[in-house]
Design a protein around this motif. Sequence first.
Motif, PDB file in Angstrom:
ATOM      1  N   ASN A   1       0.708  -1.173   2.689  1.00  0.00           N
ATOM      2  CA  ASN A   1       1.517  -1.457   1.514  1.00  0.00           C
ATOM      3  C   ASN A   1       1.550  -0.215   0.635  1.00  0.00           C
ATOM      4  O   ASN A   1       0.566   0.079  -0.047  1.00  0.00           O
ATOM      5  CB  ASN A   1       0.925  -2.630   0.723  1.00  0.00           C
ATOM      6  CG  ASN A   1       0.967  -3.931   1.494  1.00  0.00           C
ATOM      7  OD1 ASN A   1       1.988  -4.577   1.592  1.00  0.00           O
ATOM      8  ND2 ASN A   1      -0.181  -4.315   2.062  1.00  0.00           N
ATOM      9  N   PRO A   2       2.655   0.538   0.634  1.00  0.00           N
ATOM     10  CA  PRO A   2       2.724   1.735  -0.215  1.00  0.00           C
ATOM     11  C   PRO A   2       2.637   1.416  -1.704  1.00  0.00           C
ATOM     12  O   PRO A   2       2.244   2.258  -2.505  1.00  0.00           O
ATOM     13  CB  PRO A   2       4.089   2.334   0.137  1.00  0.00           C
ATOM     14  CG  PRO A   2       4.395   1.807   1.497  1.00  0.00           C
ATOM     15  CD  PRO A   2       3.827   0.427   1.501  1.00  0.00           C
ATOM     16  N   TYR A   3       3.004   0.187  -2.059  1.00  0.00           N
ATOM     17  CA  TYR A   3       2.987  -0.225  -3.463  1.00  0.00           C
ATOM     18  C   TYR A   3       2.088  -1.443  -3.628  1.00  0.00           C
ATOM     19  O   TYR A   3       1.936  -2.249  -2.705  1.00  0.00           O
ATOM     20  CB  TYR A   3       4.401  -0.557  -3.940  1.00  0.00           C
ATOM     21  CG  TYR A   3       5.336   0.629  -3.865  1.00  0.00           C
ATOM     22  CD1 TYR A   3       5.435   1.529  -4.925  1.00  0.00           C
ATOM     23  CD2 TYR A   3       6.082   0.868  -2.715  1.00  0.00           C
ATOM     24  CE1 TYR A   3       6.271   2.644  -4.844  1.00  0.00           C
ATOM     25  CE2 TYR A   3       6.917   1.981  -2.625  1.00  0.00           C
ATOM     26  CZ  TYR A   3       7.005   2.859  -3.689  1.00  0.00           C
ATOM     27  OH  TYR A   3       7.823   3.964  -3.603  1.00  0.00           O
TER      28      TYR A   3
ATOM     29  N   LYS B   1       0.678   3.184  -5.022  1.00  0.00           N
ATOM     30  CA  LYS B   1      -0.745   3.351  -4.703  1.00  0.00           C
ATOM     31  C   LYS B   1      -1.152   4.801  -4.962  1.00  0.00           C
ATOM     32  O   LYS B   1      -0.453   5.743  -4.590  1.00  0.00           O
ATOM     33  CB  LYS B   1      -0.985   3.004  -3.240  1.00  0.00           C
ATOM     34  CG  LYS B   1      -0.792   1.523  -2.934  1.00  0.00           C
ATOM     35  CD  LYS B   1      -2.084   0.907  -2.471  1.00  0.00           C
ATOM     36  CE  LYS B   1      -1.917  -0.596  -2.240  1.00  0.00           C
ATOM     37  NZ  LYS B   1      -1.910  -0.936  -0.821  1.00  0.00           N
ATOM     38  N   GLU B   2      -2.299   4.969  -5.564  1.00  0.00           N
ATOM     39  CA  GLU B   2      -2.797   6.316  -5.858  1.00  0.00           C
ATOM     40  C   GLU B   2      -3.282   7.010  -4.581  1.00  0.00           C
ATOM     41  O   GLU B   2      -3.919   6.392  -3.729  1.00  0.00           O
ATOM     42  CB  GLU B   2      -3.945   6.250  -6.872  1.00  0.00           C
ATOM     43  CG  GLU B   2      -3.519   5.778  -8.252  1.00  0.00           C
ATOM     44  CD  GLU B   2      -4.656   5.823  -9.249  1.00  0.00           C
ATOM     45  OE1 GLU B   2      -5.743   6.345  -8.893  1.00  0.00           O
ATOM     46  OE2 GLU B   2      -4.474   5.358 -10.387  1.00  0.00           O
ATOM     47  N   ASN B   3      -2.958   8.269  -4.480  1.00  0.00           N
ATOM     48  CA  ASN B   3      -3.396   9.092  -3.338  1.00  0.00           C
ATOM     49  C   ASN B   3      -3.061   8.445  -1.993  1.00  0.00           C
ATOM     50  O   ASN B   3      -3.828   8.555  -1.028  1.00  0.00           O
ATOM     51  CB  ASN B   3      -4.911   9.349  -3.417  1.00  0.00           C
ATOM     52  CG  ASN B   3      -5.314   9.997  -4.726  1.00  0.00           C
ATOM     53  OD1 ASN B   3      -4.659  10.921  -5.193  1.00  0.00           O
ATOM     54  ND2 ASN B   3      -6.378   9.489  -5.332  1.00  0.00           N
ATOM     55  N   LEU B   4      -1.929   7.779  -1.949  1.00  0.00           N
ATOM     56  CA  LEU B   4      -1.574   7.009  -0.760  1.00  0.00           C
ATOM     57  C   LEU B   4      -1.532   7.861   0.502  1.00  0.00           C
ATOM     58  O   LEU B   4      -2.153   7.532   1.515  1.00  0.00           O
ATOM     59  CB  LEU B   4      -0.210   6.329  -0.962  1.00  0.00           C
ATOM     60  CG  LEU B   4       0.348   5.644   0.296  1.00  0.00           C
ATOM     61  CD1 LEU B   4      -0.436   4.380   0.612  1.00  0.00           C
ATOM     62  CD2 LEU B   4       1.829   5.336   0.136  1.00  0.00           C
TER      63      LEU B   4
ATOM     64  N   LYS C   1       9.661   7.620  -3.351  1.00  0.00           N
ATOM     65  CA  LYS C   1       9.844   7.893  -1.921  1.00  0.00           C
ATOM     66  C   LYS C   1       8.533   7.825  -1.128  1.00  0.00           C
ATOM     67  O   LYS C   1       8.339   8.554  -0.152  1.00  0.00           O
ATOM     68  CB  LYS C   1      10.510   9.253  -1.715  1.00  0.00           C
ATOM     69  CG  LYS C   1      11.914   9.321  -2.308  1.00  0.00           C
ATOM     70  CD  LYS C   1      12.592  10.649  -2.036  1.00  0.00           C
ATOM     71  CE  LYS C   1      14.011  10.658  -2.611  1.00  0.00           C
ATOM     72  NZ  LYS C   1      14.703  11.942  -2.413  1.00  0.00           N
ATOM     73  N   LEU C   2       7.654   6.924  -1.532  1.00  0.00           N
ATOM     74  CA  LEU C   2       6.384   6.771  -0.818  1.00  0.00           C
ATOM     75  C   LEU C   2       6.604   6.206   0.586  1.00  0.00           C
ATOM     76  O   LEU C   2       5.985   6.665   1.551  1.00  0.00           O
ATOM     77  CB  LEU C   2       5.440   5.853  -1.599  1.00  0.00           C
ATOM     78  CG  LEU C   2       4.749   6.438  -2.827  1.00  0.00           C
ATOM     79  CD1 LEU C   2       3.851   5.386  -3.465  1.00  0.00           C
ATOM     80  CD2 LEU C   2       3.929   7.659  -2.441  1.00  0.00           C
TER      81      LEU C   2
END
Length: 272
Positions: A6-8, A33-36, A70-71
Amino acid sequence: KKFGLNPYTGCCYQCVYCYITSYIPRAFECRPKENLLSRMKRDLKRIDHSHVISMSNSSDPYPPIESNFKLTRSCLEVFLRERFPVQIMTKSDLVVRDIDLLSKMRCTVSFTVTTLDKKLSSMLEPNAPPPDRRLKAMKKLSDAGITVTSRLDPIIPGLNDSEIEQVVDAMAAHGAAHVTSSTFKPRADSWNRVKNVFPEVASKLHHLYFVEGKLHHNSWYLPKTFRITLLSRVKKACDKNSITFASCREGLKWLTTGASCDGTHLIPKTFE
């Protein structure tokens, strides 16, 4: 085997039937998400490249903020380079932006379409793109050679069960090769939202769920005979359209015609 990504965190679509509010704080507030990417790349080193990466199970991978962050696209670029098979599950037509990547990948894109009625959709899924935009996106991806599947999920008696056949027909006409379907399984939070938005329907469903139905893993199930009736209609519509069907958590395996519940059996076995 399948891994989830889940990127978010959280999902801004605020679907009234959504289950993530039962375990994600601020569930309807979407944030990146931080530092994904660095964390994902680290984890990928420990994963067999034959395993499917599923995006996303708890939040849509294409929320409006994906246009800027754009994650999801960045993740797809990594998966393409590392040659991982990918499944995308979405309600958004923003996925069309990434056709250039998806057309080179071993992947399938699954679109949830619960209704063809724009008004009902706006009440069920307040911030999600309307169903016609999802269908058009399905057709664009399918025309580009990308494997497309679809979800008629959830079926809520009194709301969208009257259009089961029409929804399946539309999915098939726009490129879906497989349909996954399930009935609504309320928990306390999602039931309260449905009751607030659709009080008359909820009043009629109350006895079916909480008297005739059963509690299983914190979710309430409709009576089995009723679920069989509803999902048999989905299967029959899929059969008519020559596409595969599965019902996942319903425990009705004899209705399944696909080699997987979620359509991942349709991911190409090799890269072009």
